[in-house]
Design an enzyme around this catalytic site. Sequence first.
Site, short mmCIF file in Angstrom:
data_model
loop_
_atom_site.label_atom_id
_atom_site.label_comp_id
_atom_site.label_asym_id
_atom_site.label_seq_id
_atom_site.Cartn_x
_atom_site.Cartn_y
_atom_site.Cartn_z
N LYS A 1 0.84 -1.21 0.00
CA LYS A 1 0.00 0.00 0.00
C LYS A 1 0.88 1.25 0.00
O LYS A 1 0.67 2.16 -0.80
CB LYS A 1 -0.91 0.03 1.24
CG LYS A 1 -1.86 -1.14 1.37
CD LYS A 1 -2.70 -1.04 2.62
CE LYS A 1 -1.93 -1.05 3.92
NZ LYS A 1 -1.25 -2.31 4.26
N ARG B 1 -9.62 0.64 8.57
CA ARG B 1 -9.19 -0.75 8.81
C ARG B 1 -10.27 -1.59 9.45
O ARG B 1 -10.02 -2.74 9.81
CB ARG B 1 -7.97 -0.76 9.73
CG ARG B 1 -6.77 -0.22 9.03
CD ARG B 1 -5.52 -0.54 9.78
NE ARG B 1 -4.49 0.30 9.24
CZ ARG B 1 -3.24 -0.07 9.07
NH1 ARG B 1 -2.85 -1.25 9.43
NH2 ARG B 1 -2.38 0.75 8.56
N ARG C 1 11.96 -5.46 4.63
CA ARG C 1 11.68 -4.03 4.44
C ARG C 1 12.69 -3.17 5.20
O ARG C 1 13.07 -3.47 6.31
CB ARG C 1 10.27 -3.71 4.96
CG ARG C 1 10.01 -2.21 4.99
CD ARG C 1 8.58 -1.87 5.05
NE ARG C 1 7.92 -2.36 6.25
CZ ARG C 1 6.61 -2.25 6.45
NH1 ARG C 1 5.84 -1.69 5.54
NH2 ARG C 1 6.07 -2.71 7.54
N ARG D 1 11.77 -1.33 10.67
CA ARG D 1 10.75 -0.77 11.55
C ARG D 1 10.61 -1.62 12.81
O ARG D 1 10.78 -2.83 12.76
CB ARG D 1 9.41 -0.72 10.81
CG ARG D 1 9.17 0.62 10.15
CD ARG D 1 7.97 0.66 9.27
NE ARG D 1 6.75 0.05 9.80
CZ ARG D 1 5.58 0.07 9.16
NH1 ARG D 1 5.49 0.66 7.99
NH2 ARG D 1 4.51 -0.52 9.67
N ARG E 1 -0.37 -8.53 13.29
CA ARG E 1 -0.97 -7.58 12.33
C ARG E 1 -1.76 -8.32 11.25
O ARG E 1 -2.83 -7.88 10.85
CB ARG E 1 0.12 -6.71 11.70
CG ARG E 1 0.58 -5.61 12.64
CD ARG E 1 2.05 -5.27 12.46
NE ARG E 1 2.34 -4.67 11.17
CZ ARG E 1 3.56 -4.62 10.63
NH1 ARG E 1 4.59 -5.14 11.27
NH2 ARG E 1 3.76 -4.05 9.47
P1 AP5 Z 1 4.90 -1.60 1.93
O1 AP5 Z 1 4.52 -0.76 0.77
O2 AP5 Z 1 5.73 -0.97 3.03
O3 AP5 Z 1 3.62 -2.36 2.57
P2 AP5 Z 1 2.29 -1.80 3.21
O4 AP5 Z 1 1.16 -2.48 2.53
O5 AP5 Z 1 2.29 -0.30 3.22
O6 AP5 Z 1 2.36 -2.42 4.67
P3 AP5 Z 1 2.63 -1.80 6.10
O7 AP5 Z 1 3.43 -2.82 6.87
O8 AP5 Z 1 3.23 -0.44 6.06
O9 AP5 Z 1 1.22 -1.76 6.68
P4 AP5 Z 1 0.92 -1.79 8.18
O10 AP5 Z 1 -0.54 -1.76 8.23
O11 AP5 Z 1 1.55 -2.89 8.95
O12 AP5 Z 1 1.64 -0.52 8.76
P5 AP5 Z 1 1.21 0.98 8.81
O13 AP5 Z 1 2.43 1.77 8.67
O14 AP5 Z 1 0.10 1.26 7.88
O15 AP5 Z 1 5.67 -2.89 1.36
C1 AP5 Z 1 6.24 -3.88 2.22
C2 AP5 Z 1 7.61 -4.35 1.69
O16 AP5 Z 1 7.42 -5.08 0.48
C3 AP5 Z 1 8.56 -3.19 1.34
O17 AP5 Z 1 9.85 -3.58 1.71
C4 AP5 Z 1 8.44 -3.05 -0.19
O18 AP5 Z 1 9.64 -2.57 -0.78
C5 AP5 Z 1 8.14 -4.48 -0.60
N1 AP5 Z 1 7.24 -4.57 -1.76
C6 AP5 Z 1 6.13 -3.79 -2.02
N2 AP5 Z 1 5.54 -4.18 -3.16
C7 AP5 Z 1 6.28 -5.22 -3.66
C8 AP5 Z 1 6.16 -6.06 -4.82
N3 AP5 Z 1 5.17 -5.89 -5.72
N4 AP5 Z 1 7.08 -7.03 -5.01
C9 AP5 Z 1 8.10 -7.20 -4.09
N5 AP5 Z 1 8.26 -6.44 -2.98
C10 AP5 Z 1 7.35 -5.46 -2.76
O19 AP5 Z 1 0.62 1.08 10.30
C11 AP5 Z 1 1.48 0.95 11.44
C12 AP5 Z 1 0.67 0.92 12.73
O20 AP5 Z 1 -0.06 2.17 12.89
C13 AP5 Z 1 -0.44 -0.16 12.82
O21 AP5 Z 1 0.06 -1.42 13.21
C14 AP5 Z 1 -1.36 0.47 13.89
O22 AP5 Z 1 -0.82 0.33 15.17
C15 AP5 Z 1 -1.34 1.95 13.50
N6 AP5 Z 1 -2.40 2.29 12.55
C16 AP5 Z 1 -2.24 2.73 11.26
N7 AP5 Z 1 -3.44 2.93 10.67
C17 AP5 Z 1 -4.38 2.61 11.59
C18 AP5 Z 1 -5.80 2.60 11.60
N8 AP5 Z 1 -6.51 2.96 10.50
N9 AP5 Z 1 -6.44 2.21 12.73
C19 AP5 Z 1 -5.76 1.87 13.84
N10 AP5 Z 1 -4.41 1.85 13.91
C20 AP5 Z 1 -3.72 2.21 12.81
#
Ligand code: AP5
Length: 211
Positions: free
Chosen positions: A13, A85, A124, A155, A166
Amino acid sequence: MKIILLGPQGAGKGTQASRLSERTGAKHIATGDIVRAEIKSGSDLGKKVQEYNDRGDLVPDEIIVEMFKPHLDGADSWILDGFPRNESQAKALEEALEELGLELDGVIALEASDQELVERLSGRRQSEATGKTYHIQHDPPPEDSDRDPGPFVQRKDDTEESIKNRLNIYHKQTEPLKDYYAERDLLTTVDATQAIESVTKDVLAAVGEKV
Ligand code: AP5
């Protein structure tokens, strides 16, 4: 353009939202980045949300909705990454959009298996200088420090235990949103196991259809 990128942790994402934002000028609103910025600021709110973040738990709805809402104001084109979410957040988003007189154009769901996601999250790395995300194999950090000086760090929530937690939360609470948006005729699914650029092409095609 007003779209949501939905998908499990590691589906890409953040990666796709940032590429889409560079190509279309739409604002990239990532609730994970908002949470991490608050933690980095050392505020009381930051200390409160850090516990949830590090465990891989969702920040309680009433807190995340208040943190998220101000970012919607003022931009006429945006990509939501990580929000909503669960159904309660989806409803809060609907209310916020109604108050602002705005309408959602579409929801793109990125799909990949849990096995692939764990591999991606373990590899990552995030730049402390630019916040950009890389992968040690699939998208290595640049060696040219003018492009991104780094350092490139793992991270805190990319531990095996937090990743499993998660993904469990995703399957229980977030995945049902696919049906929620399909019923509203807003959903397009994209195969996120393809190479990064191929996923971008599919997402752009889906956005073109929806906008
Ligand atoms: P990446 O693009 O970083 O993945 P992502 O889908 O953004 O996953 P996240 O881990 O960032 O999501 P998350 O929900 O755990 O964390 P968030 O920061 O949102 O890609 C991942 C890896 O794969 C990278 O290394 C990339 O290079 C690689 N990659 C990508 N595409 C690829 C492909 N096609 N082929 C190969 N490799 C690829 O949230 C963090 C925390 O914040 C949550 O745990 C929670 O505590 C809080 N939070 C955030 N939003 C909310 C909400 N709405 N409600 C409550 N708590 C929330």
